[in-house]
Design a protein around this motif. Sequence first.
Motif, PDB file in Angstrom:
ATOM      1  N   CYS A 206       0.893  -1.193  -0.192  1.00  0.00           N
ATOM      2  CA  CYS A 206      -0.132   0.117   0.243  1.00  0.00           C
ATOM      3  C   CYS A 206       0.706   1.158  -0.037  1.00  0.00           C
ATOM      4  CB  CYS A 206      -0.591  -0.005   0.974  1.00  0.00           C
ATOM      5  SG  CYS A 206      -2.010   1.685   1.261  1.00  0.00           S
ATOM      6  N   SER A 207       0.340   2.411  -1.101  1.00  0.00           N
ATOM      7  CA  SER A 207       1.394   3.385  -0.981  1.00  0.00           C
ATOM      8  C   SER A 207       0.722   4.734  -0.052  1.00  0.00           C
ATOM      9  CB  SER A 207       1.116   4.263  -2.221  1.00  0.00           C
ATOM     10  OG  SER A 207      -0.304   4.294  -2.075  1.00  0.00           O
ATOM     11  N   CYS A 209       0.122   3.349   3.358  1.00  0.00           N
ATOM     12  CA  CYS A 209       0.831   3.060   5.134  1.00  0.00           C
ATOM     13  C   CYS A 209       1.641   1.610   4.360  1.00  0.00           C
ATOM     14  CB  CYS A 209      -0.630   1.884   5.614  1.00  0.00           C
ATOM     15  SG  CYS A 209      -1.651   0.721   5.156  1.00  0.00           S
ATOM     16  N   GLN A 212       1.815  -4.360   3.442  1.00  0.00           N
ATOM     17  CA  GLN A 212       1.766  -5.481   2.023  1.00  0.00           C
ATOM     18  C   GLN A 212       1.373  -7.133   2.174  1.00  0.00           C
ATOM     19  OE1 GLN A 212       6.176  -4.152   2.488  1.00  0.00           O
ATOM     20  NE2 GLN A 212       6.504  -5.289   4.381  1.00  0.00           N
ATOM     21  N   HIS A 239      -8.843  -3.496  -0.805  1.00  0.00           N
ATOM     22  CA  HIS A 239      -8.556  -2.809   0.168  1.00  0.00           C
ATOM     23  C   HIS A 239      -7.545  -2.917   0.437  1.00  0.00           C
ATOM     24  CE1 HIS A 239     -12.506  -1.286  -1.505  1.00  0.00           C
ATOM     25  NE2 HIS A 239     -12.128  -0.152  -1.115  1.00  0.00           N
ATOM     26  N   CYS A 240      -6.583  -1.436   0.689  1.00  0.00           N
ATOM     27  CA  CYS A 240      -5.658  -2.583   1.737  1.00  0.00           C
ATOM     28  C   CYS A 240      -5.824  -3.008   3.466  1.00  0.00           C
ATOM     29  CB  CYS A 240      -5.020  -1.323   2.286  1.00  0.00           C
ATOM     30  SG  CYS A 240      -3.557  -1.283   3.171  1.00  0.00           S
ATOM     31  N   CYS A 243      -5.048   0.191   5.569  1.00  0.00           N
ATOM     32  CA  CYS A 243      -6.329   1.609   6.384  1.00  0.00           C
ATOM     33  C   CYS A 243      -6.859   1.534   5.814  1.00  0.00           C
ATOM     34  CB  CYS A 243      -5.021   2.363   5.681  1.00  0.00           C
ATOM     35  SG  CYS A 243      -4.549   2.164   4.458  1.00  0.00           S
ATOM     36  N   GLN A 245      -7.230   1.586   2.070  1.00  0.00           N
ATOM     37  CA  GLN A 245      -7.466   2.516   1.132  1.00  0.00           C
ATOM     38  C   GLN A 245      -7.953   1.532  -0.531  1.00  0.00           C
ATOM     39  OE1 GLN A 245      -4.507   5.284  -0.812  1.00  0.00           O
ATOM     40  NE2 GLN A 245      -3.517   3.712  -1.408  1.00  0.00           N
ATOM     41  N   LEU A 247      -7.663   0.207  -3.898  1.00  0.00           N
ATOM     42  CA  LEU A 247      -6.372  -0.405  -4.335  1.00  0.00           C
ATOM     43  C   LEU A 247      -6.372  -0.469  -6.151  1.00  0.00           C
ATOM     44  CD1 LEU A 247      -4.544  -2.396  -2.033  1.00  0.00           C
ATOM     45  CD2 LEU A 247      -4.021  -0.112  -2.830  1.00  0.00           C
ATOM     46  N   LEU A 252      -1.530  -2.550  -8.604  1.00  0.00           N
ATOM     47  CA  LEU A 252       0.111  -2.790  -8.185  1.00  0.00           C
ATOM     48  C   LEU A 252       0.238  -4.808  -9.020  1.00  0.00           C
ATOM     49  CD1 LEU A 252      -3.211  -4.198  -4.939  1.00  0.00           C
ATOM     50  CD2 LEU A 252      -0.950  -3.201  -4.938  1.00  0.00           C
TER      51      LEU A 252
END
Length: 261
Positions: A206-207, A209, A212, A239-240, A243, A245, A247, A252
């Motif tokens: 995730c960019s 947070c 991974q 979704h991450c 957090c 977010q 995606l 990815l």
Amino acid sequence: MAPTQHPSICTFYCCYLLRSLKPGSRDHVYVGSTPDPGRRLRQHNGEITAGAVTTRSRRPWEMLLIVHGFPSKASALQFEWAWQNPHMSRHASFDAVPYELQRTLYGSSQKKLETKLVALCAMLALPPFKAWPLQIACPDAQLHADVVGRAQRHGVPAHIRIERQNIGQVFEQAPLSCPYLGPPAPGEQCALCHRALEEERPWGACSACSAQWHLVCLATFTESRTESRTGSLVPATAHCTGCGQMLIWGDLVRAFAAAGE
């Protein structure tokens, strides 16, 4: 690990649709792919060398639209082949589209504008293409409205944007390099299975947070949380887990696969 910039990677590669402007050939179209749409159009029109031999007899050409945002050059070539040959493609099954559209897709008029527009919107609603972070740029207002309407009828996912844009500007504004994850640091683990991340096994981060994951783990987790199960291991979005977010799945994949480009 935050994505780093890998300056040697060409990030822009698109598929394009040309239409002949030659009298008597106005319904004749051509599908191709390129990292530079403006230069490629000049080649097709004979202004510079290396245009496709098959387009010489129907010059001049106009570029109607481009499809861009491919996870890799290989994926763009895969899309190009399916778009050129919907009646032969193994990359997407068109059996799910209505019968009357199958007659167009599998018919003899493979160089006609209607066939290519039907094929384009059908492809974008089918796996694997519907999961990719694609965008369509179309400068003509009438054709743009036509493609938007077709996409809605076919059920093209909302994350695939269809914009009325100048193709040259889209190319000029494209980033010169793309995010590349690089190899995971020693000891880094997947946030879902808690096993080690390895360079050879597809993984993402995730960019926003520090979360991974192995991409397979994230795909399986996303599918398990989806109310209507699709049975597909490749979601369009996720979704991450850290957090929340959203995606885009193709982004990815692009970040992981960039080193091979």
